[in-house]
Design a protein around this motif. Structure first.
Motif, PDB file in Angstrom:
ATOM      1  N   PHE A  22       0.732  -1.240   0.179  1.00 17.45           N
ATOM      2  CA  PHE A  22      -0.043   0.155   0.044  1.00 17.45           C
ATOM      3  C   PHE A  22       1.002   1.268  -0.112  1.00 17.45           C
ATOM      4  N   ASN A  23       0.753   2.196  -0.816  1.00 17.52           N
ATOM      5  CA  ASN A  23       1.385   3.537  -1.101  1.00 17.52           C
ATOM      6  C   ASN A  23       0.244   4.541  -1.445  1.00 17.52           C
ATOM      7  N   GLY A  24       0.182   5.372  -0.279  1.00 15.71           N
ATOM      8  CA  GLY A  24      -0.862   6.417  -0.269  1.00 15.71           C
ATOM      9  C   GLY A  24      -1.199   6.817   0.935  1.00 15.71           C
ATOM     10  N   HIS A  25      -2.415   7.821   1.027  1.00  9.70           N
ATOM     11  CA  HIS A  25      -2.750   8.332   2.298  1.00  9.70           C
ATOM     12  C   HIS A  25      -4.021   7.363   2.587  1.00  9.70           C
ATOM     13  N   CYS A  26      -4.256   7.266   3.969  1.00  8.01           N
ATOM     14  CA  CYS A  26      -5.654   6.457   4.584  1.00  8.01           C
ATOM     15  C   CYS A  26      -6.448   7.554   5.495  1.00  8.01           C
ATOM     16  N   ILE A  27      -7.813   7.596   5.233  1.00  7.59           N
ATOM     17  CA  ILE A  27      -8.536   8.205   6.259  1.00  7.59           C
ATOM     18  C   ILE A  27      -9.639   7.313   6.569  1.00  7.59           C
ATOM     19  N   SER A  28      -9.313   6.774   7.881  1.00  6.03           N
ATOM     20  CA  SER A  28     -10.264   5.653   8.553  1.00  6.03           C
ATOM     21  C   SER A  28     -10.595   6.005   9.863  1.00  6.03           C
ATOM     22  N   LEU A  29     -11.912   6.740   9.850  1.00  4.63           N
ATOM     23  CA  LEU A  29     -12.522   7.131  11.026  1.00  4.63           C
ATOM     24  C   LEU A  29     -14.170   6.774  11.280  1.00  4.63           C
ATOM     25  N   SER A  30     -14.468   6.486  12.285  1.00  5.50           N
ATOM     26  CA  SER A  30     -15.685   5.754  12.321  1.00  5.50           C
ATOM     27  C   SER A  30     -16.932   6.798  12.612  1.00  5.50           C
ATOM     28  N   ASP A  31     -16.625   7.949  13.131  1.00  5.76           N
ATOM     29  CA  ASP A  31     -17.376   8.977  13.179  1.00  5.76           C
ATOM     30  C   ASP A  31     -17.867   9.693  11.787  1.00  5.76           C
ATOM     31  N   ASP A  32     -18.965   9.725  11.287  1.00  6.59           N
ATOM     32  CA  ASP A  32     -19.542  10.081  10.342  1.00  6.59           C
ATOM     33  C   ASP A  32     -19.245  11.639  10.006  1.00  6.59           C
ATOM     34  N   ASP A  33     -19.509  12.381  10.966  1.00  5.39           N
ATOM     35  CA  ASP A  33     -19.183  13.825  10.564  1.00  5.39           C
ATOM     36  C   ASP A  33     -17.554  14.283  10.389  1.00  5.39           C
ATOM     37  N   ILE A  34     -16.825  13.657  11.236  1.00  6.10           N
ATOM     38  CA  ILE A  34     -15.484  13.854  11.222  1.00  6.10           C
ATOM     39  C   ILE A  34     -14.840  13.231   9.867  1.00  6.10           C
ATOM     40  N   PHE A  35     -15.455  11.857   9.594  1.00  3.38           N
ATOM     41  CA  PHE A  35     -15.046  11.300   8.278  1.00  3.38           C
ATOM     42  C   PHE A  35     -15.172  12.239   7.132  1.00  3.38           C
ATOM     43  N   GLU A  36     -16.475  12.678   6.898  1.00  5.22           N
ATOM     44  CA  GLU A  36     -16.841  13.641   5.833  1.00  5.22           C
ATOM     45  C   GLU A  36     -16.097  14.831   5.815  1.00  5.22           C
ATOM     46  N   LYS A  37     -15.797  15.352   6.814  1.00  2.68           N
ATOM     47  CA  LYS A  37     -14.949  16.507   6.824  1.00  2.68           C
ATOM     48  C   LYS A  37     -13.695  16.554   6.435  1.00  2.68           C
ATOM     49  N   GLU A  38     -13.014  15.152   7.003  1.00  5.68           N
ATOM     50  CA  GLU A  38     -11.447  14.959   6.638  1.00  5.68           C
ATOM     51  C   GLU A  38     -11.350  14.452   5.439  1.00  5.68           C
ATOM     52  N   ALA A  39     -12.419  13.845   4.533  1.00  6.90           N
ATOM     53  CA  ALA A  39     -12.422  13.138   3.264  1.00  6.90           C
ATOM     54  C   ALA A  39     -12.535  14.487   2.304  1.00  6.90           C
ATOM     55  N   ALA A  40     -13.605  15.554   2.723  1.00  4.53           N
ATOM     56  CA  ALA A  40     -13.746  16.682   1.894  1.00  4.53           C
ATOM     57  C   ALA A  40     -12.431  17.480   1.811  1.00  4.53           C
ATOM     58  N   LYS A  41     -11.650  17.535   3.001  1.00  5.20           N
ATOM     59  CA  LYS A  41     -10.370  18.507   2.980  1.00  5.20           C
ATOM     60  C   LYS A  41      -9.515  17.999   2.202  1.00  5.20           C
ATOM     61  N   ARG A  42      -9.293  16.349   2.244  1.00  4.03           N
ATOM     62  CA  ARG A  42      -8.446  15.620   1.138  1.00  4.03           C
ATOM     63  C   ARG A  42      -8.590  15.799  -0.119  1.00  4.03           C
ATOM     64  N   ARG A  43      -9.861  15.345  -0.627  1.00  5.56           N
ATOM     65  CA  ARG A  43     -10.158  15.821  -1.858  1.00  5.56           C
ATOM     66  C   ARG A  43      -9.851  17.319  -2.390  1.00  5.56           C
ATOM     67  N   GLN A  44     -10.148  18.316  -1.601  1.00  3.53           N
ATOM     68  CA  GLN A  44      -9.773  19.594  -2.142  1.00  3.53           C
ATOM     69  C   GLN A  44      -8.294  19.847  -2.172  1.00  3.53           C
ATOM     70  N   LEU A  45      -7.338  19.101  -1.353  1.00  3.61           N
ATOM     71  CA  LEU A  45      -6.176  19.306  -1.350  1.00  3.61           C
ATOM     72  C   LEU A  45      -5.605  18.655  -2.477  1.00  3.61           C
ATOM     73  N   LYS A  46      -6.137  17.341  -3.116  1.00  2.70           N
ATOM     74  CA  LYS A  46      -5.804  16.505  -4.129  1.00  2.70           C
ATOM     75  C   LYS A  46      -6.184  17.626  -5.485  1.00  2.70           C
ATOM     76  N   GLU A  47      -7.176  18.173  -5.543  1.00  2.00           N
ATOM     77  CA  GLU A  47      -7.611  18.993  -6.443  1.00  2.00           C
ATOM     78  C   GLU A  47      -6.582  20.242  -6.785  1.00  2.00           C
ATOM     79  N   ILE A  48      -6.343  20.717  -5.536  1.00  2.00           N
ATOM     80  CA  ILE A  48      -5.569  22.008  -5.924  1.00  2.00           C
ATOM     81  C   ILE A  48      -4.163  21.460  -6.137  1.00  2.00           C
TER      82      ILE A  48
END
Length: 137
Positions: free
Chosen positions: A104-130
Motif C-alpha cells: 500500500f502506497n498512499g494516504h488513508c482516512i479511516s474514521l468511524s464518526d460520520d461527521d469527522i470522516f466527511e469533513k476530513e475526506a472533503a479536505k483531502r479531496r480539496q487538497l488533491k484537486e489543488i
C-alpha cells in the motif's frame, strides 16, 4: 463491514481474461477478475479478485481487494485488503482491514464518526484537486 452481513449477489462481473476501458457505473454489487481501465462507481459491494487489475478511482459501498488497484478507493462501510493486494492510491473508509503482505502506497482516512470522516475526506479531496491543478501548470 457491509460484505459480512449483506446479500452479495453479484450484479456485474468482469471475468478473468476480460478487459474494459472507460468509466463504469454499476447498480448493485460487482466482481472483477479481469482488467479495468477507468473509474468505477458501484452502489453496492465491490470484490476485486487476485488476478484483477484496476487503473482508476473506485467508489463503492464496501470493497474487498485481492488484486492490483492504481487509484483511490472510497468505500465508507469498509475496505479489506487481502495479502495478495497492491494499492497505489488513497483510501477513505470507516473501517479498514489490512492483511500481512499487502503493498500500500498512499494516504488513508479511516474514521468511524460520520461527521469527522466527511469533513476530513472533503479536505483531502480539496487538497488533491489543488495539487493536481498546480502540477498541471
Amino acid at each position: 463491514m457491509g460484505l459480512l452481513s449483506d446479500d452479495i449477489s453479484i450484479c456485474t462481473l468482469v471475468g478473468a481474461g476480460s478487459s474494459f476501458t472507460g468509466n463504469l457505473r454499476v447498480n448493485g454489487a460487482m466482481m472483477i477478475d479481469g482488467d479495468v481501465d477507468g473509474d468505477l462507481e458501484v452502489s453496492g459491494n465491490l470484490i476485486i479478485g487476485e488476478k484483477a487489475r484496476v487503473r482508476g478511482n473506485i467508489s463503492a459501498k464496501s470493497a474487498v481487494i485481492s488484486g492490483i488497484v492504481l487509484g483511490d478507493i472510497n468505500a465508507p462501510e469498509g475496505i479489506k485488503l487481502n495479502g495478495t493486494s497492491t494499492v497505489l492510491g488513497d483510501l477513505a473508509t470507516h473501517r479498514l482491514q489490512m492483511a500481512q503482505g499487502v503493498v500500500f502506497n498512499g494516504h488513508c482516512i479511516s474514521l468511524s464518526d460520520d461527521d469527522i470522516f466527511e469533513k476530513e475526506a472533503a479536505k483531502r479531496r480539496q487538497l488533491k484537486e489543488i495539487k493536481s491543478k498546480t502540477l498541471l501548470k
